[in-house]
Design an enzyme around this catalytic site. Structure first.
Site, mmCIF file in Angstrom:
data_model
loop_
_atom_site.group_PDB
_atom_site.id
_atom_site.type_symbol
_atom_site.label_atom_id
_atom_site.label_comp_id
_atom_site.label_asym_id
_atom_site.label_seq_id
_atom_site.Cartn_x
_atom_site.Cartn_y
_atom_site.Cartn_z
ATOM 1 C CG ASP A 110 -6.647 -3.619 -2.806
ATOM 2 O OD1 ASP A 110 -7.676 -2.684 -2.892
ATOM 3 O OD2 ASP A 110 -5.672 -3.832 -2.582
ATOM 4 C CB SER A 134 -1.057 0.286 1.341
ATOM 5 O OG SER A 134 -1.625 1.379 1.258
ATOM 6 C CG HIS A 138 -6.056 -1.702 0.493
ATOM 7 N ND1 HIS A 138 -4.766 -1.974 -0.882
ATOM 8 C CD2 HIS A 138 -5.256 -1.406 1.013
ATOM 9 C CE1 HIS A 138 -4.389 -0.833 -0.066
ATOM 10 N NE2 HIS A 138 -4.500 -0.789 0.698
#
Lengths: 201, 363
Positions: free
Chosen positions: B307, B157, B340
């Protein structure tokens, strides 16, 4: 290395930039990197094959060929290779065009459905051929677009694709006089080198 | 508390603090005159100093990535599934460094630190920090640790953005860049969610003077929705009710998903700093992946199918840019239902891919 890959590597110039569609476990790309200083990428969707490519340091990109090659720039590779996958994609004609957009030339291998054994099987049994080489039943097979050498070459003509080289081999990738004289009858696998009309050199 | 520490755990670890007195110029134009970074290390730096791996954390992460601070600790570090002897980031081969970024609230200089200019905590006045600033500060930490070049920089991320920037900002100091569930820049939708989170904090009447617990809780609730997939939420909560009847009011917690979000938000607001949250979301918003032509590292990109915060398409954008720049890159798209959050979870194919990639890195 697989026998067809061994034939293909001879057709690739040292230092080329290669895109290998359906690169499997990365055998060809690794060999080309080690022996011919070839750089490039393999596209693959099978998780085990991808894992193996990563393990041996072969650039592999998880990508479904049926979604096209839109992420690759035109003329960005010297050679685009696709072995034994043409018959398994949804739009073989579209993919061929895409391959020739992305690469200056392409090397393609596919099984010949016009081989005498297929013809004999269909003619004598009246059923879709199943063999050791093509072991799938018609209802459960990745091979959804079988063609013969004749069919493929017709498509090439229609799409103004130049066939630069053709080798018809048996399933052990040997080529003898019969498959040279009557490829569409005695060749089991076709290995083609093609280029787009505009790019004939 | 772990009843016994597993053989593949890094075991008990203690954070260390590095003090820096050389001023650090920030992208916003301000300068941190002196600052500290808290970090942990796992494994041993080899004599050639060629086996160092940097872990970059995401929005709410910190330096404690693996092992336990004490036997009383309820859970190990946030990426314990990946870091340890024999694990994908194998501490018997690699010397792993994990730090808390500037602006954080876990021990590195941040809003809770006393501003030497005023003698009071920075609070809302802490300078805006960017991914580039973080990478610069991480480079100074590397200098301090005697690490000229990282064998790999790894992050998920927002951490992936730092790894990516390392390859451009310090191309000669990184051999492999692994960016997981990341993006080359935030989309309008990403920024929109961050803005809602920020407004939740900024509009809390306890901000900036007091502790905006409600605002931070709301911010986390919004954020949390974007970390999970629709499927994951559906499987976990569905439309299940907490008590078997509807109350026809606004105050009671009726659906299980409401209860979960409130719990997550409350727990988070008790341990995280609102100003840090604001800073992290801005760092995300401001990030723009630079010119990858400068990079000389090899790359590994990974994404997860469900995600939608940083979808596979976002990772593919990076892959496309890397291919265009003729860089070595591998890309894996992992089929995972968790959204995610998957990048923090021990998903077999994900761990296998990480393991395979890192195994072939020579040290």
């Amino acid at each position: 290395m697989r026998a067809d890959l061994d034939i293909i590597q001879e057709w690739i110039r040292p230092g080329s930039r290669v895109l290998d569609l359906g690169c499997g476990n990365g055998d060809l790309l690794e060999w080309l990197r080690e022996h011919k200083q070839v750089s490039g990428y393999g596209l693959e969707i099978d998780p085990d094959n991808i894992a193996r490519c990563i393990e041996r340091g072969v650039n592999v990109i998880e990508q479904d060929l049926d979604k096209g090659l839109g992420n690759f720039a035109s003329d960005s590779f010297d050679v685009v290779i696709m072995t034994q996958a043409l018959q398994a994609v949804h739009y073989p004609d579209q993919l061929l065009k895409e391959m020739l957009r992305v690469g200056r030339e392409c090397i393609i291998t596919f099984p010949n459905f016009g081989h005498w054994r297929c013809r004999w099987y269909l003619a004598s049994k009246g059923r879709m051929p199943v063999s050791e080489f093509l072991p799938y039943t018609w209802y459960s097979t990745p091979n959804i677009h079988f063609c013969t050498f004749e069919d493929f070459e017709n498509l090439c003509r229609e799409l103004h694709i130049e066939v630069k080289k053709r080798l018809a081999v048996d399933h052990k990738h040997r080529h003898g006089p019969a498959s040279r004289l009557w490829p569409n009858m005695f060749g089991e696998i076709g290995i083609y080198r093609i280029a787009g009309a505009a790019k004939q050199r | 508390m772990p009843t016994a520490i597993a053989a593949d755990s890094v075991g008990l670890v203690s954070p260390r603090v590095a003090q820096f007195t050389a001023p650090l110029e920030l992208a916003c134009g301000r300068t941190l005159t002196d600052y500290q970074l808290i970090y942990e290390t796992y494994g041993t730096l080899n004599p050639e100093r060629s086996n160092a791996v940097l872990i970059c954390h995401a929005l709410s992460g910190h330096h404690h990535a693996a092992g336990y601070h004490s036997l009383d600790e309820r859970k190990p570090g946030w990426w314990d599934s990946c870091i340890g002897p024999g694990k994908p980031i194998d501490t018997s081969r690699f010397f792993v460094v994990s730090l808390n970024n500037l602006g954080g609230c876990n021990g590195s200089t941040g809003p809770n630190t006393v501003d030497p200019a005023t003698g009071k905590p920075y609070g809302a006045d802490f300078p805006m920090v960017t991914v580039e600033d973080w990478v610069n500060s991480q480079a100074r930490l590397a200098d301090r640790l005697g690490i000229e070049q990282w064998a790999a920089v790894i992050g998920g991320s927002l951490g992936g953005m730092q790894a990516l920037h390392w390859s451009i900002g310090y191309p000669e100091r990184i051999r492999h860049c692994l960016a997981i569930a990341s993006a080359p820049r935030l989309s309008a939708q990403n920024i929109a969610f961050n803005e809602v989170a920020r407004q939740a904090i900024l509009s809390d009447t306890d901000y900036p003077e007091g502790i905006p617990k409600r605002g931070l809780m709301l911010a986390r609730m919004v954020g949390h929705i974007t970390y999970l997939s629709d499927d994951a939420m559906g499987t976990k909560f569905g439309r299940d009710l907490k008590n078997d009847k509807l109350n026809y009011d606004f105050n009671s917690v009726e659906f299980q998903v409401e209860s979960y979000l409130r719990y997550q938000g409350e727990e988070f607001s008790g341990r995280f700093d609102a100003n840090t949250y604001l800073l992290m979301t801005k760092a995300l918003d401001y990030f723009e992946l630079g010119d990858l032509a400068k990079a000389s590292a090899d790359f590994c990109l990974m994404s997860f199918t469900t995600d939608w915060r940083f979808s596979p398409a976002r990772s593919r954008e990076i892959v496309q840019a890397l291919v265009a720049a003729r860089k070595n890159v591998s890309y894996v798209e992992i089929d995972a239902p968790q959204g995610h959050d998957a990048f923090l979870l021990p998903i077999p194919r994900y761990l296998q891919a990480l393991h395979n990639y890192l195994k072939r890195i020579e040290v």
